[in-house]
Scaffold this motif. Structure first.
Motif, PDB file in Angstrom:
ATOM      1  N   THR A  72      -8.260   3.959   0.278  1.00 31.44           N
ATOM      2  CA  THR A  72      -8.983   4.934   1.089  1.00 31.44           C
ATOM      3  C   THR A  72      -7.980   5.757   1.903  1.00 31.44           C
ATOM      4  OG1 THR A  72      -9.215   3.385   2.932  1.00 31.44           O
ATOM      5  CG2 THR A  72     -10.977   3.411   1.271  1.00 31.44           C
ATOM      6  N   GLU A  73      -8.441   6.899   2.402  1.00 31.01           N
ATOM      7  CA  GLU A  73      -7.547   7.810   3.115  1.00 31.01           C
ATOM      8  C   GLU A  73      -6.979   7.207   4.389  1.00 31.01           C
ATOM      9  OE1 GLU A  73      -8.613  12.021   3.365  1.00 31.01           O
ATOM     10  OE2 GLU A  73     -10.216  11.611   1.913  1.00 31.01           O
ATOM     11  N   ARG A  74      -7.666   6.267   4.984  1.00 31.40           N
ATOM     12  CA  ARG A  74      -7.138   5.682   6.224  1.00 31.40           C
ATOM     13  C   ARG A  74      -5.819   4.960   5.979  1.00 31.40           C
ATOM     14  NH1 ARG A  74      -8.019   0.343   7.943  1.00 31.40           N
ATOM     15  NH2 ARG A  74      -9.093  -1.008   6.448  1.00 31.40           N
ATOM     16  N   TYR A  75      -5.650   4.446   4.765  1.00 29.07           N
ATOM     17  CA  TYR A  75      -4.395   3.773   4.453  1.00 29.07           C
ATOM     18  C   TYR A  75      -3.262   4.779   4.233  1.00 29.07           C
ATOM     19  CZ  TYR A  75      -6.898  -0.627   4.048  1.00 29.07           C
ATOM     20  OH  TYR A  75      -7.639  -1.747   4.315  1.00 29.07           O
ATOM     21  N   PHE A  76      -3.615   5.988   3.850  1.00 27.73           N
ATOM     22  CA  PHE A  76      -2.588   7.021   3.743  1.00 27.73           C
ATOM     23  C   PHE A  76      -1.934   7.250   5.100  1.00 27.73           C
ATOM     24  CE2 PHE A  76      -1.211  11.371   4.352  1.00 27.73           C
ATOM     25  CZ  PHE A  76      -0.436  11.608   3.239  1.00 27.73           C
TER      26      PHE A  76
ATOM     27  N   VAL B  74      -4.504  11.740  -4.210  1.00 25.22           N
ATOM     28  CA  VAL B  74      -3.439  10.729  -4.262  1.00 25.22           C
ATOM     29  C   VAL B  74      -4.014   9.353  -3.949  1.00 25.22           C
ATOM     30  CG1 VAL B  74      -1.254   9.973  -3.267  1.00 25.22           C
ATOM     31  CG2 VAL B  74      -1.669  12.413  -3.630  1.00 25.22           C
ATOM     32  N   CYS B  75      -4.881   9.287  -2.936  1.00 29.97           N
ATOM     33  CA  CYS B  75      -5.482   8.009  -2.563  1.00 29.97           C
ATOM     34  C   CYS B  75      -6.342   7.458  -3.695  1.00 29.97           C
ATOM     35  CB  CYS B  75      -6.316   8.169  -1.295  1.00 29.97           C
ATOM     36  SG  CYS B  75      -5.331   8.493   0.184  1.00 29.97           S
ATOM     37  N   ALA B  76      -7.074   8.343  -4.379  1.00 27.90           N
ATOM     38  CA  ALA B  76      -7.903   7.903  -5.497  1.00 27.90           C
ATOM     39  C   ALA B  76      -7.032   7.332  -6.607  1.00 27.90           C
ATOM     40  CB  ALA B  76      -8.740   9.072  -6.012  1.00 27.90           C
ATOM     41  N   GLU B  77      -5.899   7.989  -6.880  1.00 23.50           N
ATOM     42  CA  GLU B  77      -4.969   7.501  -7.898  1.00 23.50           C
ATOM     43  C   GLU B  77      -4.407   6.134  -7.513  1.00 23.50           C
ATOM     44  OE1 GLU B  77      -2.543   7.768 -11.420  1.00 23.50           O
ATOM     45  OE2 GLU B  77      -4.253   8.962 -10.764  1.00 23.50           O
ATOM     46  N   ALA B  78      -4.167   5.939  -6.215  1.00 22.80           N
ATOM     47  CA  ALA B  78      -3.598   4.678  -5.723  1.00 22.80           C
ATOM     48  C   ALA B  78      -4.656   3.592  -5.560  1.00 22.80           C
ATOM     49  CB  ALA B  78      -2.891   4.912  -4.387  1.00 22.80           C
TER      50      ALA B  78
ATOM     51  N   ARG C  13       0.842  -1.212   0.000  1.00 28.14           N
ATOM     52  CA  ARG C  13       0.000   0.000   0.000  1.00 28.14           C
ATOM     53  C   ARG C  13       0.868   1.249   0.000  1.00 28.14           C
ATOM     54  NH1 ARG C  13      -3.371  -3.283   3.478  1.00 28.14           N
ATOM     55  NH2 ARG C  13      -2.360  -2.442   5.355  1.00 28.14           N
ATOM     56  N   ARG C  14       1.946   1.231   0.755  1.00 32.24           N
ATOM     57  CA  ARG C  14       2.866   2.373   0.776  1.00 32.24           C
ATOM     58  C   ARG C  14       3.480   2.586  -0.604  1.00 32.24           C
ATOM     59  NH1 ARG C  14       6.286   5.336   4.282  1.00 32.24           N
ATOM     60  NH2 ARG C  14       8.287   5.840   3.299  1.00 32.24           N
ATOM     61  N   ARG C  15       3.866   1.479  -1.255  1.00 27.99           N
ATOM     62  CA  ARG C  15       4.446   1.585  -2.591  1.00 27.99           C
ATOM     63  C   ARG C  15       3.449   2.192  -3.564  1.00 27.99           C
ATOM     64  NH1 ARG C  15       4.052  -0.174  -7.263  1.00 27.99           N
ATOM     65  NH2 ARG C  15       2.280  -1.488  -6.703  1.00 27.99           N
ATOM     66  N   ARG C  16       2.196   1.784  -3.476  1.00 27.07           N
ATOM     67  CA  ARG C  16       1.154   2.321  -4.358  1.00 27.07           C
ATOM     68  C   ARG C  16       0.933   3.815  -4.109  1.00 27.07           C
ATOM     69  NH1 ARG C  16      -3.678  -1.859  -3.574  1.00 27.07           N
ATOM     70  NH2 ARG C  16      -4.848  -0.189  -4.631  1.00 27.07           N
ATOM     71  N   LEU C  17       0.964   4.236  -2.875  1.00 26.27           N
ATOM     72  CA  LEU C  17       0.796   5.655  -2.554  1.00 26.27           C
ATOM     73  C   LEU C  17       1.955   6.481  -3.106  1.00 26.27           C
ATOM     74  CD1 LEU C  17      -0.539   5.340   1.097  1.00 26.27           C
ATOM     75  CD2 LEU C  17      -1.766   6.416  -0.801  1.00 26.27           C
ATOM     76  N   ILE C  18       3.171   5.963  -2.988  1.00 25.04           N
ATOM     77  CA  ILE C  18       4.339   6.680  -3.507  1.00 25.04           C
ATOM     78  C   ILE C  18       4.254   6.781  -5.029  1.00 25.04           C
ATOM     79  CG2 ILE C  18       6.840   6.546  -3.831  1.00 25.04           C
ATOM     80  CD1 ILE C  18       7.000   5.381  -0.981  1.00 25.04           C
TER      81      ILE C  18
END
Length: 204
Positions: free
Chosen positions: A55-59, A48-52, A23-28
């Protein structure tokens, strides 16, 4: 008293820690694209979360705020770029001019091929905060040290400030280049950049 336990069992073949890393890799990766395409200040966490696809909680599982993600995305983009440059240097052989030409070609080609990363590396990291400014400066110093090591010869040491000046100058050339719509040609940029390091490369 009832204790609530968090399962660490694998899910779809991945452990909890592996899923968090993914999930971190996807956010980056999403930040590299979004910040580079529409700008850091114009890109809320939600975008950014939508692109990844998260949901925002994972950010907030991985980052305290958007600036932390910006720095992580910047670092990832730089690592990719430096990786291409060092690979080009190795493939070019021992001739210093050919090696410099190969590294510069890899540098400018990567920036042109990926405009989002180019904007992130050269534009969006600037003026955000002192931490971002420090990251940018340290990156230039790190690349200068790397390039100095690549081009040093027996009995010769490349002065740190000279290496930093050359790398910083080429960075400014690249910034102007992308702002001009990637004009002039890469070959012309390489020739101009080689002039900055002519003393270094023993080119008259």
């Amino acid at each position: 008293m009832t204790l609530k336990l968090t399962s660490s069992r694998p899910y779809r073949g991945l452990s909890q820690e592996e899923r968090r890393t993914e999930r971190r890799r996807r956010l980056i990766a999403a930040a590299m694209e979004i910040y580079g395409r529409q700008g850091y200040r114009q890109s809320p966490v939600k975008a950014v979360c939508a692109e990844a696809g998260l949901t925002e909680r994972y950010f907030y599982e991985s980052f305290g705020n958007s600036e932390e993600l910006l720095l992580a995305a910047y670092t990832a983009a730089i690592e990719e770029l430096v990786g291409e440059m060092t690979q080009a240097a190795r493939a070019a052989g021992q001739d210093r001019v050919k090696r410099a030409h190969a590294m510069l070609h890899a540098y400018f080609s990567a920036l042109k091929r990926n405009p989002a990363s180019a904007r992130l590396i050269l534009v969006e990291i600037r003026g955000v905060s002192q931490a971002a400014a420090d990251a940018y400066t340290e990156t230039l110093r790190g690349i200068a040290r790397m390039v100095g090591n690549i081009f040093s010869t027996d009995g010769e040491t490349v002065h740190d400030l000279f290496a930093l000046g050359v790398v910083g100058g080429i960075s400014l050339i690249a910034l102007q280049w992308i702002q001009q719509g990637y004009s002039p040609s890469i070959d012309e940029l390489i020739e101009v950049s080689l002039q900055l390091g002519s003393r270094w490369l023993n080119v008259p």
